[in-house]
Design a protein around this motif. Structure first.
Motif, mmCIF file in Angstrom:
data_model
loop_
_atom_site.group_PDB
_atom_site.id
_atom_site.type_symbol
_atom_site.label_atom_id
_atom_site.label_comp_id
_atom_site.label_asym_id
_atom_site.label_seq_id
_atom_site.Cartn_x
_atom_site.Cartn_y
_atom_site.Cartn_z
ATOM 1 N N ASP A 142 0.778 -1.134 0.142
ATOM 2 C CA ASP A 142 -0.031 0.063 -0.043
ATOM 3 C C ASP A 142 0.999 1.238 0.031
ATOM 4 N N SER A 143 0.381 2.396 -0.296
ATOM 5 C CA SER A 143 0.890 3.684 -0.416
ATOM 6 C C SER A 143 1.605 4.150 0.818
ATOM 7 N N ASN A 144 0.800 3.685 1.855
ATOM 8 C CA ASN A 144 1.296 3.977 3.384
ATOM 9 C C ASN A 144 2.536 3.151 3.899
ATOM 10 N N GLY A 145 3.053 2.470 3.082
ATOM 11 C CA GLY A 145 4.076 1.783 3.355
ATOM 12 C C GLY A 145 3.768 0.338 4.118
ATOM 13 N N TYR A 146 2.468 0.137 4.369
ATOM 14 C CA TYR A 146 2.386 -1.029 5.037
ATOM 15 C C TYR A 146 1.364 -1.972 3.951
ATOM 16 N N SER A 147 1.109 -3.033 4.622
ATOM 17 C CA SER A 147 -0.094 -3.858 3.906
ATOM 18 C C SER A 147 -1.037 -4.315 4.934
ATOM 19 N N ASP A 148 -2.155 -4.841 4.490
ATOM 20 C CA ASP A 148 -3.515 -5.468 5.195
ATOM 21 C C ASP A 148 -3.376 -6.895 4.930
ATOM 22 N N THR A 203 -7.096 -16.879 6.893
ATOM 23 C CA THR A 203 -7.074 -16.087 8.203
ATOM 24 C C THR A 203 -7.840 -14.872 8.135
ATOM 25 N N GLN A 204 -7.776 -14.154 9.420
ATOM 26 C CA GLN A 204 -8.144 -12.984 9.420
ATOM 27 C C GLN A 204 -7.534 -12.046 8.726
ATOM 28 N N ILE A 205 -7.909 -10.706 8.536
ATOM 29 C CA ILE A 205 -7.057 -9.686 7.965
ATOM 30 C C ILE A 205 -6.204 -8.867 8.987
ATOM 31 N N LYS A 206 -5.228 -8.452 9.107
ATOM 32 C CA LYS A 206 -4.451 -7.931 10.005
ATOM 33 C C LYS A 206 -4.118 -6.426 9.182
ATOM 34 N N LYS A 207 -4.612 -5.248 9.738
ATOM 35 C CA LYS A 207 -4.634 -3.959 9.327
ATOM 36 C C LYS A 207 -3.230 -3.481 9.322
ATOM 37 N N LYS A 208 -2.711 -2.655 8.463
ATOM 38 C CA LYS A 208 -1.360 -2.029 8.581
ATOM 39 C C LYS A 208 -0.354 -2.702 9.115
ATOM 40 N N THR A 209 0.104 -3.516 8.838
ATOM 41 C CA THR A 209 1.121 -4.183 9.447
ATOM 42 C C THR A 209 2.176 -5.221 8.459
ATOM 43 N N LEU A 210 3.494 -5.265 8.614
ATOM 44 C CA LEU A 210 4.306 -6.041 7.815
ATOM 45 C C LEU A 210 5.061 -7.123 8.757
ATOM 46 N N ASN A 211 4.315 -7.297 9.836
ATOM 47 C CA ASN A 211 4.599 -8.615 10.618
ATOM 48 C C ASN A 211 3.475 -8.882 11.504
ATOM 49 N N PRO A 212 2.375 -9.525 10.686
ATOM 50 C CA PRO A 212 1.089 -9.818 11.294
ATOM 51 C C PRO A 212 1.232 -11.212 12.236
ATOM 52 N N GLU A 213 0.534 -10.994 13.240
ATOM 53 C CA GLU A 213 0.544 -12.650 13.974
ATOM 54 C C GLU A 213 -0.819 -13.258 13.972
ATOM 55 N N TYR A 214 -1.173 -14.379 13.605
ATOM 56 C CA TYR A 214 -2.322 -14.970 13.397
ATOM 57 C C TYR A 214 -2.515 -16.042 14.559
ATOM 58 N N ASN A 215 -1.731 -17.114 14.868
ATOM 59 C CA ASN A 215 -2.031 -18.058 15.704
ATOM 60 C C ASN A 215 -3.445 -18.675 15.306
ATOM 61 N N ASP A 229 -7.634 -5.294 -0.309
ATOM 62 C CA ASP A 229 -7.922 -4.197 -0.801
ATOM 63 C C ASP A 229 -9.476 -4.079 -1.052
ATOM 64 N N MET A 230 -9.972 -3.212 -0.574
ATOM 65 C CA MET A 230 -11.616 -3.066 -0.396
ATOM 66 C C MET A 230 -12.062 -2.568 -1.714
ATOM 67 N N GLY A 231 -13.038 -3.378 -2.534
ATOM 68 C CA GLY A 231 -13.667 -2.872 -3.524
ATOM 69 C C GLY A 231 -12.766 -3.101 -4.655
ATOM 70 N N LYS A 232 -11.664 -3.802 -4.721
ATOM 71 C CA LYS A 232 -10.984 -4.265 -5.879
ATOM 72 C C LYS A 232 -10.101 -5.613 -5.548
#
Length: 371
Positions: free
Chosen positions: A257-263, A282-294, A319-322
Motif C-alpha cells: 500500500d501507499s502508506n508503506g504497509y499492507s493489510d 486467516t483474519q485480515i491484519k490491518k497496516k502491518t508487515l509483521n502480522p501475528e495470526y495463531n 484491498d476493499m472494492g478491488k
C-alpha cells in the motif's frame, strides 16, 4: 694550569661557554627553519629523517617533502574524529539472536551528539533497520521519532522473526539515523553496519559506534524476489485422522500500500481433489508487515494419502472494492525443495508431533496461486 687540577676545571668551561654562544648565534641566524628540522625526526619516526638527510641535491623537493609526512597521521585522525564522532554523532544499541526462536532482537538505546538538521539547531531523529542483502521494503523496521533533540533516548526493541542460522552467517544489519521532516522529505544523518556473523548465539552484545556517511546498498536478483517469511506448523493427528496446519505469523512482508504497509491475510489450500473444504483463510491484519495470526486449520485425510498432496500457502494484501494484491507464497509437499520438502517429510515421519518451520515467501509466477 696543567699542574693544578682546580685550574683545569676552571679553564675547560671557557671553550664550552664559547661553543654555547656560537650555537646560540647559529640558532638566532638560522631562525625557525632550524627548529623545524629538529622537530620533524622526533614527530614522524625515521621516514622524515631519511628525507631530510639529502637536502643538497634536490633542494626544491626536500623543502616541500618534510612538512608533508607529519600532517598525514594527524589529518587522518582529524577526519575520523570530526566527521564521524563530532559531526554525525554516535549510536548505542544491543543485538541478541535467539537461536531456538530464530529471532534477532535489536534494542536501540540512544544516540549522542547528532548532526543538527533543523533551523532551530536540533533534529527529529529516528532509527531504521535494514537487513542486507534483501528487498528494500520487505525487511525494514524503524523506531519512533523523537522531537527536537540531538541526544535521543529510545530504549526501543525491534525484532526480526524467522532469521535462520545460515542468514546469520551471511547477512549484515544496517542501522541508519534520519531526521523526520513534517513535509515528508526525511534527511539522512548517518549509519553503521554490523555483520551478523560477529554475534554469538543467545548472547547479547552491546555496541557504541560512530555514525558514518551513507554507503550504497547492494541487492541481488535472488534476494529481490523475496517477499517476506511465514511461520507454519504441521501435525498429523493419528487420533483424529487429520492434518492440522497452523499459520503462526508472518515477518517483514513486502509493503503493497501507499502508506508503506499492507493489510495481509493468509490463504491455505490442500491440493488436489479436496474441493471447497480444502480452502481456508486467516483474519485480515490491518497496516502491518509483521502480522501475528495463531490460527489452525484441519483437513480430514488418511496418512497414506498425504504423500500425494501439496499444501499451497499464499499471503495477500486486502484491498476493499478491488482485487487483492498477491504478496508471496510457498508450497509444501513431496515435490517441493529445500526447507519446504524437509518440513513436509518431518510431518509425515513424526505423527502427533507439531513441527514449526519458517518458509520464504516468493513472488513466483510459475506457481498458480488463486485469489
Amino acid at each position: 694550569m696543567v699542574k693544578n687540577g682546580r685550574h683545569c676545571l676552571v679553564t675547560f668551561p671557557a671553550p664550552a661557554a664559547e661553543a654555547e654562544n656560537k650555537r646560540a648565534e647559529r640558532e638566532e641566524t638560522a631562525g625557525p627553519p632550524a627548529v623545524q628540522e629538529k622537530r620533524q625526526p622526533v614527530v614522524s619516526s625515521s621516514l622524515p629523517a631519511a628525507r631530510i638527510t639529502p637536502p643538497v641535491n634536490p633542494p626544491v623537493n626536500n623543502n616541500t617533502a618534510p612538512p608533508r609526512p607529519p600532517p598525514d597521521p594527524t589529518e587522518d585522525e582529524d577526519e575520523y574524529d570530526s566527521d564521524d564522532a563530532t559531526t554525525l554523532g554516535s549510536l548505542e544499541f544491543s543485538l541478541l539472536y535467539e537461536q531456538e526462536n530464530h529471532s534477532l532482537h535489536c534494542c536501540i538505546v540512544k544516540a549522542k551528539g547528532l548532526k543538527p538538521m533543523d533551523s532551530n539547531g536540533l533534529a527529529d531523529p529516528y532509527v531504521k533497520l535494514h537487513l542486507l542483502p534483501g528487498a528494500s521494503k520487505s525487511n525494514k523496521l524503524r523506531t519512533k521519532t523523537l522531537k527536537n533533540t540531538l541526544n535521543p533516548v529510545w530504549n526501543e526493541t525491534l525484532v526480526y522473526h524467522g532469521i535462520t542460522d545460515d542468514e546469520m552467517s551471511r547477512k549484515t544489519l544496517r542501522l541508519s539515523v534520519s531526521d523526520e521532516d513534517k513535509f515528508g522529505h526525511n534527511e539522512f544523518i548517518g549509519e553503521t553496519r554490523v555483520a551478523l556473523k560477529k554475534l554469538k548465539f543467545d548472547q547479547k552484545k552491546n555496541f557504541s559506534v560512530c555514525l558514518e556517511r551513507v554507503i550504497p546498498v547492494r541487492t541481488t536478483c535472488e534476494d529481490s524476489e523475496e517477499r517476506g517469511r511465514i511461520l507454519v506448523s504441521l501435525m498429523y493427528s493419528s487420533q483424529q485422522g487429520r492434518l492440522i496446519v497452523g499459520v503462526v505469523r508472518c515477518a517483514h512482508l513486502a509493503a503493497m500500500d501507499s502508506n508503506g504497509y499492507s493489510d495481509p491475510f493468509v490463504k491455505v489450500c490442500l491440493k488436489p481433489d479436496m474441493g471447497k473444504k480444502a480452502k481456508n483463510k486467516t483474519q485480515i491484519k490491518k497496516k502491518t508487515l509483521n502480522p501475528e495470526y495463531n490460527e489452525e486449520f484441519s483437513y480430514e485425510i488418511k496418512h497414506g494419502e498425504l504423500a500425494k498432496k501439496t499444501l499451497d500457502i499464499s499471503v495477500w494484501d486486502y484491498d476493499m472494492g478491488k482485487s487483492n494484491d498477491f504478496i508471496g507464497g510457498c508450497q509444501l509437499g513431496i515435490q517441493a525443495k529445500g526447507e519446504s520438502l524437509k518440513h513436509w517429510y518431518e510431518c509425515l515421519k513424526n505423527k502427533d508431533k507439531k513441527i514449526e518451520r519458517w518458509h520464504v515467501l516468493l513472488n513466483d509466477n510459475t506457481v498458480q496461486f488463486e485469489d
